[in-house]
Design a protein around this motif. Structure first.
Motif, PDB file in Angstrom:
ATOM      1  N   MET A   1       0.821  -1.190   0.241  1.00 38.29           N
ATOM      2  CA  MET A   1       0.077   0.055   0.158  1.00 38.29           C
ATOM      3  C   MET A   1       1.334   1.204  -0.461  1.00 38.29           C
ATOM      4  O   MET A   1       1.896   1.096   0.667  1.00 38.29           O
ATOM      5  CB  MET A   1      -1.206  -0.036   0.899  1.00 38.29           C
ATOM      6  CG  MET A   1      -1.917   0.820   1.324  1.00 38.29           C
ATOM      7  SD  MET A   1      -2.673   0.952   2.236  1.00 38.29           S
ATOM      8  CE  MET A   1      -3.912  -0.017   1.783  1.00 38.29           C
ATOM      9  N   GLN A   2       0.767   2.347  -0.662  1.00 32.11           N
ATOM     10  CA  GLN A   2       1.214   3.554  -0.752  1.00 32.11           C
ATOM     11  C   GLN A   2       1.030   4.446  -0.165  1.00 32.11           C
ATOM     12  O   GLN A   2      -0.415   4.412   0.346  1.00 32.11           O
ATOM     13  CB  GLN A   2       0.877   4.201  -2.654  1.00 32.11           C
ATOM     14  CG  GLN A   2       1.741   4.792  -2.777  1.00 32.11           C
ATOM     15  CD  GLN A   2       2.097   5.529  -4.305  1.00 32.11           C
ATOM     16  OE1 GLN A   2       1.170   4.853  -4.940  1.00 32.11           O
ATOM     17  NE2 GLN A   2       2.755   6.439  -4.712  1.00 32.11           N
ATOM     18  N   LYS A   3       1.921   5.084   0.065  1.00 32.87           N
ATOM     19  CA  LYS A   3       1.009   6.102   1.319  1.00 32.87           C
ATOM     20  C   LYS A   3       1.031   8.022   0.711  1.00 32.87           C
ATOM     21  O   LYS A   3       2.217   7.401  -0.095  1.00 32.87           O
ATOM     22  CB  LYS A   3       2.509   5.889   2.587  1.00 32.87           C
ATOM     23  CG  LYS A   3       2.789   5.548   3.688  1.00 32.87           C
ATOM     24  CD  LYS A   3       3.170   5.429   4.244  1.00 32.87           C
ATOM     25  CE  LYS A   3       3.131   4.154   5.385  1.00 32.87           C
ATOM     26  NZ  LYS A   3       1.877   3.974   6.789  1.00 32.87           N
ATOM     27  N   ILE A   4      -0.137   8.161   1.317  1.00 34.22           N
ATOM     28  CA  ILE A   4      -0.599   9.925   0.891  1.00 34.22           C
ATOM     29  C   ILE A   4       0.090  10.605   1.674  1.00 34.22           C
ATOM     30  O   ILE A   4      -0.699  10.327   3.201  1.00 34.22           O
ATOM     31  CB  ILE A   4      -1.587  10.303  -0.445  1.00 34.22           C
ATOM     32  CG1 ILE A   4      -1.568   8.825  -1.811  1.00 34.22           C
ATOM     33  CG2 ILE A   4      -1.797  10.854  -0.347  1.00 34.22           C
ATOM     34  CD1 ILE A   4      -2.656   8.502  -1.847  1.00 34.22           C
ATOM     35  N   LYS A   5       0.789  11.633   1.689  1.00 36.24           N
ATOM     36  CA  LYS A   5       0.479  12.771   2.453  1.00 36.24           C
ATOM     37  C   LYS A   5      -0.999  13.643   2.421  1.00 36.24           C
ATOM     38  O   LYS A   5      -0.749  14.118   1.930  1.00 36.24           O
ATOM     39  CB  LYS A   5       1.763  13.318   2.636  1.00 36.24           C
ATOM     40  CG  LYS A   5       2.277  14.334   3.757  1.00 36.24           C
ATOM     41  CD  LYS A   5       3.268  15.165   3.740  1.00 36.24           C
ATOM     42  CE  LYS A   5       4.125  16.168   5.066  1.00 36.24           C
ATOM     43  NZ  LYS A   5       5.622  16.331   4.625  1.00 36.24           N
ATOM     44  N   PRO A  18      -1.174  10.170  -6.644  1.00 31.83           N
ATOM     45  CA  PRO A  18       0.094  10.477  -8.429  1.00 31.83           C
ATOM     46  C   PRO A  18      -0.364  10.409  -9.674  1.00 31.83           C
ATOM     47  O   PRO A  18      -1.679   9.767  -9.315  1.00 31.83           O
ATOM     48  CB  PRO A  18      -0.094   8.930  -7.668  1.00 31.83           C
ATOM     49  CG  PRO A  18      -0.145   7.930  -6.489  1.00 31.83           C
ATOM     50  CD  PRO A  18      -1.557   9.349  -5.834  1.00 31.83           C
ATOM     51  N   GLU A  20      -0.309   7.820 -11.848  1.00 29.01           N
ATOM     52  CA  GLU A  20      -0.852   7.021 -12.006  1.00 29.01           C
ATOM     53  C   GLU A  20      -2.016   6.075 -11.506  1.00 29.01           C
ATOM     54  O   GLU A  20      -2.761   5.643 -11.881  1.00 29.01           O
ATOM     55  CB  GLU A  20       0.335   5.987 -11.461  1.00 29.01           C
ATOM     56  CG  GLU A  20       1.571   6.047 -11.520  1.00 29.01           C
ATOM     57  CD  GLU A  20       2.585   6.926 -10.509  1.00 29.01           C
ATOM     58  OE1 GLU A  20       2.030   6.924  -9.643  1.00 29.01           O
ATOM     59  OE2 GLU A  20       3.054   7.851 -11.326  1.00 29.01           O
ATOM     60  N   SER A  21      -2.881   7.340 -10.206  1.00 28.52           N
ATOM     61  CA  SER A  21      -4.043   6.743 -10.323  1.00 28.52           C
ATOM     62  C   SER A  21      -5.043   7.037 -11.352  1.00 28.52           C
ATOM     63  O   SER A  21      -6.254   6.921 -10.800  1.00 28.52           O
ATOM     64  CB  SER A  21      -4.279   7.923  -9.466  1.00 28.52           C
ATOM     65  OG  SER A  21      -4.495   9.775 -10.011  1.00 28.52           O
TER      66      SER A  21
END
Length: 83
Positions: A1-5, A18, A20-21
């Motif tokens: 899972m990628q983190k998003i700030k 991102p 790529e979304s």
């Protein structure tokens, strides 16, 4: 899972998705919170995008700007389009 700030944007909070979304600027997403899970749903945004593309494509018929079946097959053959 990628983190998003999460970031402060004016008096609100926001996230940067991102590239790529596949989400583009101005897209309206459905938002739902279930406990500690936040869900962003693209389904309605995708339908609106597709509907807009279809409606825009039919505008060309007003001006007799369209391709024959042979022209489409030739132009888009590299994408697997066949007659």
């Amino acid at each position: 899972m990628q983190k998003i700030k999460v970031r402060k944007i004016g008096n609100s909070l926001g996230i940067i998705l991102p590239k790529e979304s596949g989400v583009t600027e101005g897209t309206e997403l459905d938002y739902k919170k279930n406990g500690s899970i936040i869900e962003l749903n693209l389904e309605d945004a995708d339908k609106a995008h597709d509907r807009n593309l279809i409606e825009k494509s039919f505008e060309d018929f007003k001006y007799d700007k369209y391709y024959t079946e042979d022209q489409v097959a030739e132009k888009f053959a590299k994408y697997g389009w066949t007659k």
